[in-house]
Enzyme design. Structure first.
Site, PDB file in Angstrom:
ATOM      1  N   ASP A 108       4.443   0.775  12.069  1.00  0.00           N
ATOM      2  CA  ASP A 108       3.229   0.148  11.537  1.00  0.00           C
ATOM      3  C   ASP A 108       3.050  -1.300  11.995  1.00  0.00           C
ATOM      4  O   ASP A 108       2.038  -1.929  11.671  1.00  0.00           O
ATOM      5  CB  ASP A 108       3.219   0.220   9.995  1.00  0.00           C
ATOM      6  N   LYS A 122       0.838  -1.211   0.000  1.00  0.00           N
ATOM      7  CA  LYS A 122       0.000   0.000   0.000  1.00  0.00           C
ATOM      8  C   LYS A 122       0.869   1.255   0.000  1.00  0.00           C
ATOM      9  O   LYS A 122       0.649   2.173  -0.804  1.00  0.00           O
ATOM     10  CB  LYS A 122      -0.901   0.004   1.252  1.00  0.00           C
ATOM     11  N   ASN A 123       1.858   1.292   0.900  1.00  0.00           N
ATOM     12  CA  ASN A 123       2.613   2.535   1.067  1.00  0.00           C
ATOM     13  C   ASN A 123       3.648   2.771  -0.030  1.00  0.00           C
ATOM     14  O   ASN A 123       4.215   3.861  -0.130  1.00  0.00           O
ATOM     15  CB  ASN A 123       3.256   2.589   2.453  1.00  0.00           C
ATOM     16  N   ARG A 167       0.841  14.762  13.260  1.00  0.00           N
ATOM     17  CA  ARG A 167       1.318  14.566  11.882  1.00  0.00           C
ATOM     18  C   ARG A 167       1.421  15.858  11.062  1.00  0.00           C
ATOM     19  O   ARG A 167       0.645  16.086  10.128  1.00  0.00           O
ATOM     20  CB  ARG A 167       0.450  13.519  11.176  1.00  0.00           C
ATOM     21  N   ARG A 183      -8.668  -0.455   4.509  1.00  0.00           N
ATOM     22  CA  ARG A 183      -7.709   0.530   3.990  1.00  0.00           C
ATOM     23  C   ARG A 183      -6.380  -0.123   3.646  1.00  0.00           C
ATOM     24  O   ARG A 183      -5.641   0.395   2.809  1.00  0.00           O
ATOM     25  CB  ARG A 183      -7.454   1.631   5.040  1.00  0.00           C
ATOM     26  N   CYS A 224      -4.530  12.971  12.786  1.00  0.00           N
ATOM     27  CA  CYS A 224      -5.378  11.778  12.766  1.00  0.00           C
ATOM     28  C   CYS A 224      -5.190  11.055  14.082  1.00  0.00           C
ATOM     29  O   CYS A 224      -4.441  11.506  14.949  1.00  0.00           O
ATOM     30  CB  CYS A 224      -5.078  10.902  11.562  1.00  0.00           C
TER      31      CYS A 224
HETATM   32  N1  EPU Z   1       6.820  14.549  10.591  1.00  0.00           N
HETATM   33  C1  EPU Z   1       7.095  15.864  10.881  1.00  0.00           C
HETATM   34  N2  EPU Z   1       6.978  16.781   9.875  1.00  0.00           N
HETATM   35  C2  EPU Z   1       6.629  16.431   8.609  1.00  0.00           C
HETATM   36  C3  EPU Z   1       6.362  15.085   8.314  1.00  0.00           C
HETATM   37  C4  EPU Z   1       6.465  14.151   9.329  1.00  0.00           C
HETATM   38  O1  EPU Z   1       7.412  16.204  12.017  1.00  0.00           O
HETATM   39  O2  EPU Z   1       6.554  17.314   7.753  1.00  0.00           O
HETATM   40  C5  EPU Z   1       6.924  13.546  11.649  1.00  0.00           C
HETATM   41  C6  EPU Z   1       5.642  12.738  11.862  1.00  0.00           C
HETATM   42  O3  EPU Z   1       4.713  13.412  12.682  1.00  0.00           O
HETATM   43  C7  EPU Z   1       6.187  11.473  12.488  1.00  0.00           C
HETATM   44  C8  EPU Z   1       7.521  11.274  11.766  1.00  0.00           C
HETATM   45  O4  EPU Z   1       7.854  12.572  11.244  1.00  0.00           O
HETATM   46  O5  EPU Z   1       6.468  11.678  13.845  1.00  0.00           O
HETATM   47  C9  EPU Z   1       7.494  10.296  10.632  1.00  0.00           C
HETATM   48  O6  EPU Z   1       6.350  10.528   9.797  1.00  0.00           O
HETATM   49  P1  EPU Z   1       6.392  10.294   8.242  1.00  0.00           P
HETATM   50  O7  EPU Z   1       6.309  11.597   7.551  1.00  0.00           O
HETATM   51  O8  EPU Z   1       7.513   9.394   7.888  1.00  0.00           O
HETATM   52  O9  EPU Z   1       4.986   9.554   8.021  1.00  0.00           O
HETATM   53  P2  EPU Z   1       4.150   9.594   6.698  1.00  0.00           P
HETATM   54  O10 EPU Z   1       5.086   9.701   5.564  1.00  0.00           O
HETATM   55  O11 EPU Z   1       3.065  10.592   6.812  1.00  0.00           O
HETATM   56  C10 EPU Z   1       4.190   7.024   6.224  1.00  0.00           C
HETATM   57  C11 EPU Z   1       3.193   5.906   6.130  1.00  0.00           C
HETATM   58  C12 EPU Z   1       2.638   5.588   7.501  1.00  0.00           C
HETATM   59  C13 EPU Z   1       3.808   5.211   8.429  1.00  0.00           C
HETATM   60  C14 EPU Z   1       4.843   6.338   8.443  1.00  0.00           C
HETATM   61  C15 EPU Z   1       6.075   6.012   9.257  1.00  0.00           C
HETATM   62  C16 EPU Z   1       2.271   6.165   3.923  1.00  0.00           C
HETATM   63  C17 EPU Z   1       1.092   6.461   3.072  1.00  0.00           C
HETATM   64  N3  EPU Z   1       2.109   6.292   5.232  1.00  0.00           N
HETATM   65  O12 EPU Z   1       3.476   8.150   6.715  1.00  0.00           O
HETATM   66  O13 EPU Z   1       1.804   4.447   7.334  1.00  0.00           O
HETATM   67  O14 EPU Z   1       3.338   4.972   9.719  1.00  0.00           O
HETATM   68  O15 EPU Z   1       5.258   6.652   7.092  1.00  0.00           O
HETATM   69  O16 EPU Z   1       6.694   4.890   8.768  1.00  0.00           O
HETATM   70  O17 EPU Z   1       3.310   5.801   3.415  1.00  0.00           O
HETATM   71  C18 EPU Z   1       0.025   2.987   7.823  1.00  0.00           C
HETATM   72  O18 EPU Z   1       0.257   2.396   6.746  1.00  0.00           O
HETATM   73  O19 EPU Z   1      -0.774   2.535   8.677  1.00  0.00           O
HETATM   74  C19 EPU Z   1       0.679   4.267   8.104  1.00  0.00           C
HETATM   75  C20 EPU Z   1       0.233   5.118   9.023  1.00  0.00           C
END
Ligand code: EPU
Length: 422
Positions: A307, A22-23, A121, A399, A116
């Protein structure tokens, strides 16, 4: 609305085939916005989230044809640059259309996803990176308005308070492919999903060095072309089935899973008393007699994935002794604790830590799914528990877990869906 009903104390056996990731699929689908030429993607999981991304692409001027696990994305002629609140608010992954829209159309209006259930986030790293490439960004009425005359390469540092960011890396990387000159992304996320996106971009004609590392160097090109590409298998789905086997002391076999992507989990399971071995292209899970409590701390890849934190906790709830689980990525991702405790677990939260006192048995109960991985943890617990577990709001599971009921049934689990009574 439907609920998932599990008659517990299952022993699983047989083989489960892991679906596409998915990701990885979400940013790769978004990357098709970087070209007007057709792209053909294979191994795309049929999930609520991938359908949302397809609907978003259609709203942005693409036509999408979906046949089994193959998705063909073509340009319909008119490209739009507005990603609507309705689609972005249901799924944060939608925010990764920002980079491609900006790179291709030089403007983008993308709804801010908001927080969320798993945490606040923020998107500051996405915006910082795009600004460094020369985007002018305003936030207005809950939308990010971004525009540029032309993106220019830059030296960007993407580390944040919680380490690297997966989707911020995806956004900046995609934007940089069409920027003028060289972009260096330091502290880039090196998750296999980002590596897979990088491979897809290279297949489209992008010039990227450092694939799969914390430092990506991108030399911008004028145009990207269409490509045919296979998405990697879902390491989180694979890990979830492995943990279902661990919690029920079952031996199962996984097909189409990547052993190398699961090392942090496999290492912890070895300490806990579960053998996970690679045999040809299969992964075999075999429980040893006594299970031991083992703590984990989540970290960006190659660390233990956030995850799988909830599912690992459900397993630890049944091992004799005390274990501590710390989430360093989402320190508030603990909604599953209260639901696991309703099933007889003994788990206490202390800040970003969960302290788990293992119990001999869990007992089936009606429980509420709060997010995708928390719901998966409730399945892990429900399969092992004595009696009937009803997981309400099962749409969360849709999802991220393709053909969940069929796969569980094929493993011998006693699972079915029921309509929620009004
Ligand atoms: N963060 C910041 N600033 C930003 C972006 C992120 O502080 O601009 C923080 C977040 O709050 C968090 C950390 O950095 O504490 C890591 O977040 P990341 O940005 O890596 O998360 P994401 O890219 O929004 C993806 C996956 C998530 C998974 C995370 C961490 C997708 C679509 N989503 O989210 O997947 O938990 O990386 O590995 O790729 C899931 O599949 O259930 C899911 C939540």
């Amino acid at each position: 609305m439907q609920k998932l009903v599990i008659e517990g104390e299952n022993t699983l056996k047989g083989e489960v085939t892991v679906s596409g990731s998915k990701n990885a699929a979400l940013p790769i689908l978004a990357a098709t916005l970087l070209t007007d030429e057709p792209c053909v993607l294979h191994n795309v999981p049929r999930l609520r989230d991938t359908r949302t991304m397809v609907a978003l692409l259609e709203s942005l001027g693409k036509t999408v044809e979906w046949k089994a696990d193959q998705v063909t994305v073509k340009s319909a002629g008119t490209a739009d640059y507005v990603a609507d609140y309705k689609l972005v608010s249901t799924m944060r992954g939608s925010f990764c259309v920002l980079g491609p829209l900006l790179a291709k159309l030089h403007k983008a209006k993308v709804s801010l996803p908001g927080g969320c259930i798993i945490g606040v986030r923020p998107v500051d790293l996405h915006l910082k990176g795009l600004k460094m490439l020369g985007a002018h960004i305003d936030i207005e009425n809950g939308y990010v308005n971004a525009q540029t005359r032309r993106l220019n390469g830059a030296h960007v540092y993407l580390g944040g308070m919680f380490g690297s960011s997966v989707l911020a890396t995806a956004n900046i990387l995609m934007a940089a492919t069409l920027a003028k000159g060289e972009t260096i992304i330091e502290s880039a996320a090196c998750e296999p999903e980002i590596e897979n996106l990088t491979q897809f971009l290279i297949a489209m004609g992008a010039r990227i060095k450092g694939k799969g590392s914390h430092c990506l160097t991108v030399t911008g090109v004028k145009k990207l072309h269409g490509a045919s590409f296979k998405i990697i298998s879902d390491r989180i789905e694979a890990g979830t089935y492995i943990l279902m086997a661990a919690a029920t002391k079952s031996s199962i076999t996984l097909k189409n899973a990547c052993y190398g992507h699961l090392m942090a989990l496999i290492d912890k399971l070895d300490q806990a008393g579960v053998k996970v071995a690679e045999e040809g292209n299969l992964i075999k899970v075999t429980p040893r007699k006594a299970m031991k409590p083992t703590g984990v701390t989540t970290h960006p890849y190659p660390g233990f994935p956030t995850d799988l934190q909830a599912q690992f906790m459900a397993f630890m709830a049944l091992t004799q002794g005390v274990s501590v689980i710390t989430d360093k990525i989402y320190p508030d991702r603990f909604m599953h604790i209260a639901e696991l405790n309703r099933m007889g677990a003994d788990i206490r939260r202390d800040g970003a830590n969960a302290i788990i006192q293992g119990v001999k048995k869990l007992y089936g109960a009606p429980v509420m799914a709060s997010d995708l991985r928390a719901s998966a943890a409730l399945i892990v617990a429900g399969l092992a528990a004595k009696g009937r577990t009803e997981i309400h709001r099962m749409y969360h599971l849709e999802r991220g877990y393709e053909f969940l009921d069929e796969k569980l049934a094929a493993l011998g689990a006693k699972v079915h869906r029921e309509e929620e009574s009004a």
